[in-house]
Write a protein that holds these residues in place. Structure first.
Motif, PDB file in Angstrom:
ATOM      1  N   GLY A 187       0.815  -1.247   0.006  1.00  0.00           N
ATOM      2  CA  GLY A 187      -0.034   0.037  -0.165  1.00  0.00           C
ATOM      3  C   GLY A 187       0.804   1.248   0.132  1.00  0.00           C
ATOM      4  O   GLY A 187       0.376   2.242  -0.566  1.00  0.00           O
ATOM      5  N   ASP A 188       2.036   1.162   0.150  1.00  0.00           N
ATOM      6  CA  ASP A 188       3.020   2.354   0.386  1.00  0.00           C
ATOM      7  C   ASP A 188       3.062   2.840  -1.039  1.00  0.00           C
ATOM      8  O   ASP A 188       3.175   2.150  -1.837  1.00  0.00           O
ATOM      9  CB  ASP A 188       4.431   2.110   0.798  1.00  0.00           C
ATOM     10  N   ARG A 189       3.117   4.090  -1.301  1.00  0.00           N
ATOM     11  CA  ARG A 189       3.289   4.891  -2.620  1.00  0.00           C
ATOM     12  C   ARG A 189       4.880   5.570  -2.952  1.00  0.00           C
ATOM     13  O   ARG A 189       5.202   5.946  -1.905  1.00  0.00           O
ATOM     14  CB  ARG A 189       2.142   5.866  -2.732  1.00  0.00           C
ATOM     15  N   GLY A 190       5.078   5.514  -4.026  1.00  0.00           N
ATOM     16  CA  GLY A 190       6.508   6.189  -4.474  1.00  0.00           C
ATOM     17  C   GLY A 190       6.604   6.394  -5.993  1.00  0.00           C
ATOM     18  O   GLY A 190       5.485   6.468  -6.602  1.00  0.00           O
ATOM     19  N   LYS A 191       7.679   6.637  -6.241  1.00  0.00           N
ATOM     20  CA  LYS A 191       7.822   7.093  -7.723  1.00  0.00           C
ATOM     21  C   LYS A 191       9.168   6.328  -8.234  1.00  0.00           C
ATOM     22  O   LYS A 191      10.065   6.243  -7.740  1.00  0.00           O
ATOM     23  CB  LYS A 191       7.926   8.357  -7.775  1.00  0.00           C
ATOM     24  N   THR A 192       9.153   5.791  -9.516  1.00  0.00           N
ATOM     25  CA  THR A 192      10.027   5.211  -9.948  1.00  0.00           C
ATOM     26  C   THR A 192      11.326   6.046 -10.427  1.00  0.00           C
ATOM     27  O   THR A 192      11.054   7.184 -10.881  1.00  0.00           O
ATOM     28  CB  THR A 192       9.554   4.351 -11.468  1.00  0.00           C
ATOM     29  N   THR A 193      12.534   5.627 -10.389  1.00  0.00           N
ATOM     30  CA  THR A 193      13.753   6.482 -10.483  1.00  0.00           C
ATOM     31  C   THR A 193      14.355   5.848 -11.490  1.00  0.00           C
ATOM     32  O   THR A 193      14.961   6.622 -12.356  1.00  0.00           O
ATOM     33  CB  THR A 193      14.799   6.550  -9.463  1.00  0.00           C
ATOM     34  N   THR A 194      14.357   4.757 -12.171  1.00  0.00           N
ATOM     35  CA  THR A 194      14.545   4.179 -13.358  1.00  0.00           C
ATOM     36  C   THR A 194      13.320   3.348 -13.903  1.00  0.00           C
ATOM     37  O   THR A 194      12.404   3.240 -13.392  1.00  0.00           O
ATOM     38  CB  THR A 194      15.758   3.164 -13.003  1.00  0.00           C
ATOM     39  N   ARG A 195      13.714   2.847 -15.242  1.00  0.00           N
ATOM     40  CA  ARG A 195      12.572   2.036 -15.724  1.00  0.00           C
ATOM     41  C   ARG A 195      12.687   0.865 -15.267  1.00  0.00           C
ATOM     42  O   ARG A 195      13.565   0.202 -14.991  1.00  0.00           O
ATOM     43  CB  ARG A 195      12.942   2.076 -17.408  1.00  0.00           C
ATOM     44  N   LEU A 196      11.182   0.438 -15.078  1.00  0.00           N
ATOM     45  CA  LEU A 196      11.114  -1.099 -14.651  1.00  0.00           C
ATOM     46  C   LEU A 196      10.737  -1.790 -15.649  1.00  0.00           C
ATOM     47  O   LEU A 196       9.592  -1.790 -16.392  1.00  0.00           O
ATOM     48  CB  LEU A 196       9.960  -0.960 -13.566  1.00  0.00           C
ATOM     49  N   ALA A 197      11.787  -2.464 -16.145  1.00  0.00           N
ATOM     50  CA  ALA A 197      11.469  -3.476 -17.305  1.00  0.00           C
ATOM     51  C   ALA A 197      12.021  -4.846 -17.008  1.00  0.00           C
ATOM     52  O   ALA A 197      12.939  -5.262 -17.899  1.00  0.00           O
ATOM     53  CB  ALA A 197      12.378  -2.853 -18.658  1.00  0.00           C
ATOM     54  N   GLY A 221      13.793  -2.596 -11.770  1.00  0.00           N
ATOM     55  CA  GLY A 221      14.193  -1.167 -11.556  1.00  0.00           C
ATOM     56  C   GLY A 221      14.036  -0.761 -10.218  1.00  0.00           C
ATOM     57  O   GLY A 221      13.980  -1.475  -9.428  1.00  0.00           O
ATOM     58  N   MET A 222      14.548   0.489 -10.057  1.00  0.00           N
ATOM     59  CA  MET A 222      14.542   1.184  -8.867  1.00  0.00           C
ATOM     60  C   MET A 222      13.271   2.073  -8.567  1.00  0.00           C
ATOM     61  O   MET A 222      12.952   3.032  -9.484  1.00  0.00           O
ATOM     62  CB  MET A 222      15.920   2.009  -8.658  1.00  0.00           C
ATOM     63  N   VAL A 223      13.071   2.046  -7.394  1.00  0.00           N
ATOM     64  CA  VAL A 223      11.688   3.015  -7.020  1.00  0.00           C
ATOM     65  C   VAL A 223      12.302   3.522  -5.506  1.00  0.00           C
ATOM     66  O   VAL A 223      12.518   3.102  -4.886  1.00  0.00           O
ATOM     67  CB  VAL A 223      10.489   1.913  -6.783  1.00  0.00           C
ATOM     68  N   ARG A 224      11.664   4.864  -5.552  1.00  0.00           N
ATOM     69  CA  ARG A 224      11.936   5.543  -4.331  1.00  0.00           C
ATOM     70  C   ARG A 224      10.432   5.604  -3.502  1.00  0.00           C
ATOM     71  O   ARG A 224       9.583   6.170  -3.944  1.00  0.00           O
ATOM     72  CB  ARG A 224      12.239   7.085  -4.863  1.00  0.00           C
ATOM     73  N   ILE A 225      10.588   5.042  -2.433  1.00  0.00           N
ATOM     74  CA  ILE A 225       9.526   5.100  -1.514  1.00  0.00           C
ATOM     75  C   ILE A 225      10.012   5.507  -0.078  1.00  0.00           C
ATOM     76  O   ILE A 225      10.689   5.167   0.581  1.00  0.00           O
ATOM     77  CB  ILE A 225       9.111   3.813  -1.126  1.00  0.00           C
ATOM     78  N   GLY A 226       9.447   6.822   0.115  1.00  0.00           N
ATOM     79  CA  GLY A 226       9.780   7.641   1.436  1.00  0.00           C
ATOM     80  C   GLY A 226      11.137   7.942   1.099  1.00  0.00           C
ATOM     81  O   GLY A 226      11.322   8.667   0.242  1.00  0.00           O
ATOM     82  N   GLY A 238       4.111  -5.766 -17.310  1.00  0.00           N
ATOM     83  CA  GLY A 238       4.519  -4.841 -18.374  1.00  0.00           C
ATOM     84  C   GLY A 238       5.893  -3.992 -17.712  1.00  0.00           C
ATOM     85  O   GLY A 238       6.373  -4.610 -16.971  1.00  0.00           O
ATOM     86  N   MET A 239       6.210  -2.976 -18.581  1.00  0.00           N
ATOM     87  CA  MET A 239       7.068  -2.027 -18.127  1.00  0.00           C
ATOM     88  C   MET A 239       6.602  -0.789 -17.842  1.00  0.00           C
ATOM     89  O   MET A 239       5.655  -0.325 -18.049  1.00  0.00           O
ATOM     90  CB  MET A 239       8.185  -1.947 -19.298  1.00  0.00           C
ATOM     91  N   ILE A 240       7.393  -0.086 -16.793  1.00  0.00           N
ATOM     92  CA  ILE A 240       7.071   1.237 -16.203  1.00  0.00           C
ATOM     93  C   ILE A 240       7.926   2.348 -16.401  1.00  0.00           C
ATOM     94  O   ILE A 240       9.209   1.849 -16.179  1.00  0.00           O
ATOM     95  CB  ILE A 240       6.636   1.236 -14.739  1.00  0.00           C
ATOM     96  N   ASP A 241       7.901   3.465 -16.913  1.00  0.00           N
ATOM     97  CA  ASP A 241       8.737   4.500 -17.400  1.00  0.00           C
ATOM     98  C   ASP A 241       9.370   5.174 -15.935  1.00  0.00           C
ATOM     99  O   ASP A 241       8.356   5.070 -14.916  1.00  0.00           O
ATOM    100  CB  ASP A 241       8.247   5.253 -18.246  1.00  0.00           C
ATOM    101  N   PRO A 242      10.424   5.783 -15.957  1.00  0.00           N
ATOM    102  CA  PRO A 242      10.892   6.706 -14.748  1.00  0.00           C
ATOM    103  C   PRO A 242      10.010   7.804 -14.611  1.00  0.00           C
ATOM    104  O   PRO A 242       9.272   8.490 -15.585  1.00  0.00           O
ATOM    105  CB  PRO A 242      12.282   7.194 -15.303  1.00  0.00           C
ATOM    106  N   GLY A 243       9.898   8.161 -13.120  1.00  0.00           N
ATOM    107  CA  GLY A 243       9.109   9.031 -13.056  1.00  0.00           C
ATOM    108  C   GLY A 243       7.552   9.053 -12.596  1.00  0.00           C
ATOM    109  O   GLY A 243       6.767   9.789 -12.629  1.00  0.00           O
ATOM    110  N   VAL A 244       7.232   7.725 -12.842  1.00  0.00           N
ATOM    111  CA  VAL A 244       5.657   7.273 -12.875  1.00  0.00           C
ATOM    112  C   VAL A 244       5.272   7.175 -11.297  1.00  0.00           C
ATOM    113  O   VAL A 244       6.165   6.138 -10.556  1.00  0.00           O
ATOM    114  CB  VAL A 244       5.330   6.299 -13.552  1.00  0.00           C
ATOM    115  N   PRO A 245       4.437   7.472 -10.730  1.00  0.00           N
ATOM    116  CA  PRO A 245       3.834   7.215  -9.385  1.00  0.00           C
ATOM    117  C   PRO A 245       3.374   5.891  -9.365  1.00  0.00           C
ATOM    118  O   PRO A 245       2.612   5.383 -10.063  1.00  0.00           O
ATOM    119  CB  PRO A 245       2.644   7.931  -9.086  1.00  0.00           C
ATOM    120  N   VAL A 246       3.920   4.832  -8.179  1.00  0.00           N
ATOM    121  CA  VAL A 246       3.435   3.566  -8.192  1.00  0.00           C
ATOM    122  C   VAL A 246       3.113   3.084  -6.824  1.00  0.00           C
ATOM    123  O   VAL A 246       3.302   4.011  -5.824  1.00  0.00           O
ATOM    124  CB  VAL A 246       4.864   2.678  -8.567  1.00  0.00           C
ATOM    125  N   GLU A 247       2.605   1.976  -6.699  1.00  0.00           N
ATOM    126  CA  GLU A 247       2.170   1.395  -5.460  1.00  0.00           C
ATOM    127  C   GLU A 247       2.606   0.131  -5.042  1.00  0.00           C
ATOM    128  O   GLU A 247       2.252  -0.698  -6.167  1.00  0.00           O
ATOM    129  CB  GLU A 247       0.571   1.574  -5.280  1.00  0.00           C
TER     130      GLU A 247
END
Length: 79
Positions: free
Chosen positions: A27-37, A40-45, A56-65
């Motif tokens: 349930g924590d939310r954050g933002k991708t710092t690199t492409r998830l393919a 990848g890396m995600v910044r959470i808190g 699939g894949m998620i581009d950098p800078g996209v909010p994620v949960e």
């Protein structure tokens, strides 16, 4: 006798094990710092962690949960 001193194993280990305090919760939310393919890396808190896209894949800078944590693997989906 000095022959083996030429091949020293002077390796310093400066990493640390991940503790339960460093692991985000579902349930924590954050933002991708690199492409998830799909990984990848995600910044959470205040922590940057390795995460895997649920689909699939998620581009950098996209909010994620965080949707799933299984065997020290963090799965996320875009919001």
């Amino acid at each position: 006798a000095k022959t083996w001193k030429r091949f020293p194993l002077n390796t310093n280990i400066d990493s640390k094990a991940v503790t339960t305090d460093d692991v985000p919760a579902i349930g924590d939310r954050g933002k991708t710092t690199t492409r998830l393919a799909p990984v990848g890396m995600v910044r959470i808190g205040s922590h940057t962690v390795e995460a895997k896209a649920l689909e699939g894949m998620i581009d950098p800078g996209v909010p994620v949960e965080v949707v799933l944590i299984e065997d020290n693997k963090i799965y996320v989906k875009p919001l």
